[in-house]
Design a protein around this motif. Sequence first.
Motif, PDB file in Angstrom:
ATOM      1  N   THR A  73       0.852  -1.178   0.000  1.00 11.64           N
ATOM      2  CA  THR A  73       0.000   0.000   0.000  1.00 11.64           C
ATOM      3  C   THR A  73       0.892   1.234   0.000  1.00 11.64           C
ATOM      4  O   THR A  73       1.627   1.466   0.955  1.00 11.64           O
ATOM      5  N   CYS A  74       0.818   1.976  -1.099  1.00 12.12           N
ATOM      6  CA  CYS A  74       1.600   3.208  -1.222  1.00 12.12           C
ATOM      7  C   CYS A  74       0.719   4.383  -0.830  1.00 12.12           C
ATOM      8  O   CYS A  74      -0.325   4.598  -1.425  1.00 12.12           O
ATOM      9  N   SER A  75       1.167   5.122   0.148  1.00 12.39           N
ATOM     10  CA  SER A  75       0.408   6.297   0.549  1.00 12.39           C
ATOM     11  C   SER A  75       1.379   7.369   1.006  1.00 12.39           C
ATOM     12  O   SER A  75       1.931   7.265   2.099  1.00 12.39           O
ATOM     13  N   PRO A  76       1.671   8.351   0.227  1.00 17.73           N
ATOM     14  CA  PRO A  76       1.153   8.641  -1.107  1.00 17.73           C
ATOM     15  C   PRO A  76       2.000   7.975  -2.201  1.00 17.73           C
ATOM     16  O   PRO A  76       3.149   7.637  -1.990  1.00 17.73           O
ATOM     17  N   LEU A  77       1.385   7.858  -3.364  1.00 20.53           N
ATOM     18  CA  LEU A  77       2.055   7.358  -4.564  1.00 20.53           C
ATOM     19  C   LEU A  77       2.232   8.532  -5.509  1.00 20.53           C
ATOM     20  O   LEU A  77       1.278   9.218  -5.831  1.00 20.53           O
ATOM     21  N   ALA A  78       3.470   8.778  -5.928  1.00 19.32           N
ATOM     22  CA  ALA A  78       3.754   9.878  -6.852  1.00 19.32           C
ATOM     23  C   ALA A  78       4.405   9.317  -8.109  1.00 19.32           C
ATOM     24  O   ALA A  78       5.384   8.580  -8.029  1.00 19.32           O
ATOM     25  N   ILE A  79       3.824   9.667  -9.260  1.00 16.66           N
ATOM     26  CA  ILE A  79       4.339   9.217 -10.557  1.00 16.66           C
ATOM     27  C   ILE A  79       4.644  10.453 -11.376  1.00 16.66           C
ATOM     28  O   ILE A  79       3.759  11.273 -11.612  1.00 16.66           O
ATOM     29  N   SER A  80       5.898  10.605 -11.791  1.00 15.89           N
ATOM     30  CA  SER A  80       6.328  11.801 -12.518  1.00 15.89           C
ATOM     31  C   SER A  80       6.947  11.427 -13.856  1.00 15.89           C
ATOM     32  O   SER A  80       8.139  11.137 -13.936  1.00 15.89           O
ATOM     33  N   PRO A  81       6.144  11.437 -14.939  1.00 14.69           N
ATOM     34  CA  PRO A  81       6.713  11.184 -16.262  1.00 14.69           C
ATOM     35  C   PRO A  81       7.392  12.443 -16.802  1.00 14.69           C
ATOM     36  O   PRO A  81       6.881  13.548 -16.633  1.00 14.69           O
ATOM     37  N   ASP A  82       8.552  12.271 -17.432  1.00 12.10           N
ATOM     38  CA  ASP A  82       9.286  13.379 -18.046  1.00 12.10           C
ATOM     39  C   ASP A  82       9.295  13.154 -19.551  1.00 12.10           C
ATOM     40  O   ASP A  82      10.009  12.297 -20.059  1.00 12.10           O
ATOM     41  N   THR A  83       8.489  13.942 -20.268  1.00 19.84           N
ATOM     42  CA  THR A  83       8.375  13.799 -21.722  1.00 19.84           C
ATOM     43  C   THR A  83       9.005  14.984 -22.446  1.00 19.84           C
ATOM     44  O   THR A  83       8.638  15.290 -23.579  1.00 19.84           O
ATOM     45  N   ALA A  84       9.974  15.645 -21.825  1.00 22.07           N
ATOM     46  CA  ALA A  84      10.598  16.819 -22.437  1.00 22.07           C
ATOM     47  C   ALA A  84      11.355  16.468 -23.721  1.00 22.07           C
ATOM     48  O   ALA A  84      11.427  17.275 -24.637  1.00 22.07           O
ATOM     49  N   ASP A  85      11.911  15.267 -23.790  1.00 23.36           N
ATOM     50  CA  ASP A  85      12.680  14.834 -24.964  1.00 23.36           C
ATOM     51  C   ASP A  85      11.885  13.798 -25.764  1.00 23.36           C
ATOM     52  O   ASP A  85      12.427  12.803 -26.225  1.00 23.36           O
ATOM     53  N   PHE A  86      10.580  14.037 -25.913  1.00 25.90           N
ATOM     54  CA  PHE A  86       9.714  13.080 -26.599  1.00 25.90           C
ATOM     55  C   PHE A  86       9.772  13.314 -28.102  1.00 25.90           C
ATOM     56  O   PHE A  86       8.898  13.940 -28.698  1.00 25.90           O
ATOM     57  N   THR A  87      10.833  12.851 -28.712  1.00 27.08           N
ATOM     58  CA  THR A  87      11.044  12.946 -30.155  1.00 27.08           C
ATOM     59  C   THR A  87      11.602  11.612 -30.630  1.00 27.08           C
ATOM     60  O   THR A  87      12.152  10.850 -29.825  1.00 27.08           O
ATOM     61  N   PRO A  88      11.500  11.295 -31.927  1.00 22.89           N
ATOM     62  CA  PRO A  88      12.142  10.071 -32.406  1.00 22.89           C
ATOM     63  C   PRO A  88      13.635  10.103 -32.089  1.00 22.89           C
ATOM     64  O   PRO A  88      14.324  11.077 -32.361  1.00 22.89           O
ATOM     65  N   GLY A  89      14.109   9.062 -31.442  1.00 23.99           N
ATOM     66  CA  GLY A  89      15.501   9.000 -31.006  1.00 23.99           C
ATOM     67  C   GLY A  89      15.717   9.605 -29.630  1.00 23.99           C
ATOM     68  O   GLY A  89      16.808   9.520 -29.082  1.00 23.99           O
ATOM     69  N   GLY A  90      14.695  10.197 -29.058  1.00 24.53           N
ATOM     70  CA  GLY A  90      14.797  10.793 -27.725  1.00 24.53           C
ATOM     71  C   GLY A  90      14.556   9.748 -26.650  1.00 24.53           C
ATOM     72  O   GLY A  90      14.754   8.548 -26.862  1.00 24.53           O
ATOM     73  N   GLN A  91      14.103  10.215 -25.535  1.00 24.09           N
ATOM     74  CA  GLN A  91      13.842   9.302 -24.429  1.00 24.09           C
ATOM     75  C   GLN A  91      12.744   9.855 -23.534  1.00 24.09           C
ATOM     76  O   GLN A  91      12.456  11.044 -23.561  1.00 24.09           O
ATOM     77  N   VAL A  92      12.167   8.975 -22.780  1.00 22.01           N
ATOM     78  CA  VAL A  92      11.150   9.355 -21.803  1.00 22.01           C
ATOM     79  C   VAL A  92      11.544   8.720 -20.473  1.00 22.01           C
ATOM     80  O   VAL A  92      11.993   7.577 -20.438  1.00 22.01           O
ATOM     81  N   SER A  93      11.428   9.493 -19.405  1.00 24.01           N
ATOM     82  CA  SER A  93      11.780   9.010 -18.067  1.00 24.01           C
ATOM     83  C   SER A  93      10.553   9.049 -17.170  1.00 24.01           C
ATOM     84  O   SER A  93       9.697   9.927 -17.310  1.00 24.01           O
ATOM     85  N   VAL A  94      10.502   8.112 -16.259  1.00 19.45           N
ATOM     86  CA  VAL A  94       9.413   8.074 -15.287  1.00 19.45           C
ATOM     87  C   VAL A  94      10.029   7.839 -13.910  1.00 19.45           C
ATOM     88  O   VAL A  94      10.855   6.943 -13.739  1.00 19.45           O
ATOM     89  N   GLU A  95       9.619   8.663 -12.963  1.00 14.94           N
ATOM     90  CA  GLU A  95      10.040   8.477 -11.574  1.00 14.94           C
ATOM     91  C   GLU A  95       8.820   8.099 -10.755  1.00 14.94           C
ATOM     92  O   GLU A  95       7.787   8.766 -10.822  1.00 14.94           O
TER      93      GLU A  95
END
Length: 132
Positions: A73-95
């Motif tokens: 049980t996660c309290s609180p649960l925080a999900i932070s996607p980083d789509t700043a470099d969302f281009t072909p050949g780029g990357q996406v990060s999730v914390e």
Amino acid sequence: RGSAAAELVLITPLLMLLLLLIVAAGRLVDARLQVDSAAMQAARAASLARDPATAAADATATAQAALASEHLTCSPLAISPDTADFTPGGQVSVEVSCTVSLSGLSLLHLPGAETLTSQFTSPIDSWRGVGP
């Protein structure tokens, strides 16, 4: 005579306490592995999306689904996607950050909580199209 029985009576509670601490540590390690896995799955799901908004939504939904468990049980649960470099050949990060109460880990009822955080980065395919 009877010294072995007295020693056994004295050492048994200590052995039980040690066993319960080992179980608590094992459950905490399992929770850390689940958070790592959720971050990895969320980053992979986000990298397969066609646009940054969908990537963020997919990452959040995937991480929440991965951490939907009876014994975690996660309290609180925080999900932070980083789509700043969302281009072909780029990357996406999730914390993913999850605070787990230690009182529910075993029969010990340990006080406090542990915050587990994991980040994973997934590459976006260089040869695929990205939506507007």
